[in-house]
Scaffold this motif. Sequence first.
Motif, PDB file in Angstrom:
ATOM      1  N   ARG A  34       0.830  -1.210   0.000  1.00 21.93           N
ATOM      2  CA  ARG A  34       0.000   0.000   0.000  1.00 21.93           C
ATOM      3  C   ARG A  34       0.860   1.254   0.000  1.00 21.93           C
ATOM      4  O   ARG A  34       0.452   2.306  -0.493  1.00 21.93           O
ATOM      5  CB  ARG A  34      -0.922   0.020   1.225  1.00 21.93           C
ATOM      6  N   HIS A  35       2.072   1.155   0.517  1.00 21.19           N
ATOM      7  CA  HIS A  35       3.001   2.286   0.505  1.00 21.19           C
ATOM      8  C   HIS A  35       3.777   2.370  -0.820  1.00 21.19           C
ATOM      9  O   HIS A  35       4.544   3.324  -1.013  1.00 21.19           O
ATOM     10  CB  HIS A  35       4.004   2.174   1.670  1.00 21.19           C
ATOM     11  N   GLY A  36       3.597   1.392  -1.685  1.00 25.73           N
ATOM     12  CA  GLY A  36       4.327   1.394  -2.950  1.00 25.73           C
ATOM     13  C   GLY A  36       5.795   1.033  -2.781  1.00 25.73           C
ATOM     14  O   GLY A  36       6.613   1.340  -3.658  1.00 25.73           O
ATOM     15  N   GLU A  37       6.144   0.373  -1.680  1.00 27.61           N
ATOM     16  CA  GLU A  37       7.529  -0.013  -1.423  1.00 27.61           C
ATOM     17  C   GLU A  37       7.676  -1.530  -1.594  1.00 27.61           C
ATOM     18  O   GLU A  37       6.760  -2.208  -2.035  1.00 27.61           O
ATOM     19  CB  GLU A  37       7.931   0.435  -0.021  1.00 27.61           C
ATOM     20  N   GLN A  38       8.851  -2.059  -1.249  1.00 22.33           N
ATOM     21  CA  GLN A  38       9.116  -3.475  -1.445  1.00 22.33           C
ATOM     22  C   GLN A  38       9.665  -4.108  -0.176  1.00 22.33           C
ATOM     23  O   GLN A  38      10.249  -3.425   0.675  1.00 22.33           O
ATOM     24  CB  GLN A  38      10.107  -3.681  -2.602  1.00 22.33           C
ATOM     25  N   ILE A  39       9.442  -5.417  -0.076  1.00 20.23           N
ATOM     26  CA  ILE A  39       9.976  -6.188   1.044  1.00 20.23           C
ATOM     27  C   ILE A  39      10.490  -7.505   0.479  1.00 20.23           C
ATOM     28  O   ILE A  39       9.890  -8.068  -0.457  1.00 20.23           O
ATOM     29  CB  ILE A  39       8.906  -6.421   2.131  1.00 20.23           C
ATOM     30  N   ARG A  40      11.615  -7.982   1.036  1.00 25.42           N
ATOM     31  CA  ARG A  40      12.179  -9.248   0.561  1.00 25.42           C
ATOM     32  C   ARG A  40      12.631 -10.068   1.755  1.00 25.42           C
ATOM     33  O   ARG A  40      12.826  -9.540   2.868  1.00 25.42           O
ATOM     34  CB  ARG A  40      13.337  -9.009  -0.397  1.00 25.42           C
ATOM     35  N   VAL A  41      12.802 -11.381   1.513  1.00 24.78           N
ATOM     36  CA  VAL A  41      13.231 -12.290   2.558  1.00 24.78           C
ATOM     37  C   VAL A  41      14.491 -13.014   2.093  1.00 24.78           C
ATOM     38  O   VAL A  41      14.614 -13.394   0.935  1.00 24.78           O
ATOM     39  CB  VAL A  41      12.111 -13.303   2.911  1.00 24.78           C
ATOM     40  N   GLU A  42      15.423 -13.177   3.027  1.00 33.32           N
ATOM     41  CA  GLU A  42      16.623 -13.975   2.806  1.00 33.32           C
ATOM     42  C   GLU A  42      16.710 -14.968   3.954  1.00 33.32           C
ATOM     43  O   GLU A  42      16.706 -14.566   5.127  1.00 33.32           O
ATOM     44  CB  GLU A  42      17.872 -13.097   2.761  1.00 33.32           C
ATOM     45  N   SER A  43      16.758 -16.249   3.605  1.00 29.79           N
ATOM     46  CA  SER A  43      16.723 -17.238   4.682  1.00 29.79           C
ATOM     47  C   SER A  43      17.474 -18.496   4.262  1.00 29.79           C
ATOM     48  O   SER A  43      17.519 -18.849   3.087  1.00 29.79           O
ATOM     49  CB  SER A  43      15.270 -17.583   5.029  1.00 29.79           C
ATOM     50  N   GLU A  44      18.059 -19.159   5.274  1.00 26.89           N
ATOM     51  CA  GLU A  44      18.746 -20.423   5.064  1.00 26.89           C
ATOM     52  C   GLU A  44      18.422 -21.328   6.252  1.00 26.89           C
ATOM     53  O   GLU A  44      18.541 -20.903   7.417  1.00 26.89           O
ATOM     54  CB  GLU A  44      20.254 -20.214   4.944  1.00 26.89           C
ATOM     55  N   VAL A  45      17.987 -22.535   5.947  1.00 28.81           N
ATOM     56  CA  VAL A  45      17.572 -23.456   7.008  1.00 28.81           C
ATOM     57  C   VAL A  45      18.737 -23.702   7.968  1.00 28.81           C
ATOM     58  O   VAL A  45      19.866 -24.000   7.555  1.00 28.81           O
ATOM     59  CB  VAL A  45      17.074 -24.781   6.393  1.00 28.81           C
TER      60      VAL A  45
END
Length: 472
Positions: free
Chosen positions: A444-455
């Motif tokens: 809704r803010h027009g921004e981005q989110i990402r995830v970085e993960s390793e088990v």
Amino acid sequence: MLNSVFKKLMAAYVAIMIISFLILGLLFSQLTGSYFFQRHESLLLEEGNKLNDMVIAHLNGRISAERLNLELQAVERFLNTRIWVLDRRGMIYGVSSNEKQWIGRQITEKEMLQVLQGSVIVKKGVFDAEWKVPMLTVGMPIIINGRVENALIMHSPLYEITDAIQGVHRIIWIAMGISFLVSTLIIYFVSKRMASPLRAMGVAAERLAAGDFTQRITIDTEDEIGQVTRTFNGMAEKLEAIEENRRSFIAAVAHELRSPLTLIKGFVEGILDGTVEEKDQRKYLQVISKEAGRLNKLTANLLDLQKMESDQYPIRIQVFDINELIRRTLLKYDEEIERRNLEISLGLEGEKLMVTADRDAMEQVLTNLIDNAMKFVENRGAIELTSKAHMQRAWITVRDNGMGIPREEQPSIWERFYKVDKSRNRNKEGTGLGLYIVKKIIDRHGEQIRVESEVGKGTAFTFTLPLAEVRE
């Protein structure tokens, strides 16, 4: 009467064909009649010029009267034409047929007299009361030494021309009738083919309205109907997905509500009927309070979810210090951090980092991300929050050293009620809505989110916000 697309198409096409064929038929008939009349007129004029030379030769004594009569009779048989030869006074002195009664008769018709004045005339109609048949009459002057000495009159009956024209008309109208029938059959099948997917679409739409979202229309064309059909199938697929999501949503909500309610009901009944000893009641009441808080949180999340999906979730943009908000949000977890002996580290850029966004919404984003980290990090684990400015954006990261998320499951973590822990272990409490709400707010803010993960190593969530200097 015209209550279907097929009937309307057929009626329109048939009406167009009838009008077109009538216009073409009348045009061809007119052109054919004009052609035959002009052709016969040209033949009469051509033969008249030849006879004109023969009459001049006779008057000059180069051929005999018998030879002239033979030529007149030959032309009469060739063109079925009566031929008269007139002198300067309009008296008939030569005929091509055996109708000798015309010899010596004076012609007084105005048009015929114009021929003796040097004009060439062409006339259609009844020439004399004795001839009931319409004639095509051609009159030509015979000029010798610049003077009109004689005239040539040729009468050809029109019935031969009209018979030929009628024969051609008959062929034209028969051909048009056959063409009309063939065209009607072609249009029938084309219209039926065009209307078939529309009928199928109507049936499928009725079944969709009845709740059968598996309906699809099979058609393999690249035209507009094919495009509409593919759009319809796409709509049906989306409706099916929405229905599936709705069912999954209801099942997930029922599950999330049933579990704490079952615990609360069991513990309350145990306390009321004396099954739970008085010394243990406080412990069970704490569990009840915890589950009630979980229900309250689920209800709040559901309300936020409803607002977001109906575009009623307000976004109030303001300038604020994101570093201060991170510190204030962490204060809410002091007790749990101390109890679990968690290691919290902050890597904030500068004393202040001013951004423009909805402050309350960002607090909810941070709360949900920290909740998520708390949920999956072990006791004595580590959680790190950082902020930095880069490319006119503030980059906020929440990192933990918890269990991590399998790579194949990472695209699904933004879905409603999705939980990485499939067993729904009670130690990994949550509603399955936290990350979904985070993603909605950031979008809704027009921004981005990402995830970085390793088990086995941990997870990091990073989202962006515009720096305050960018939006004035």
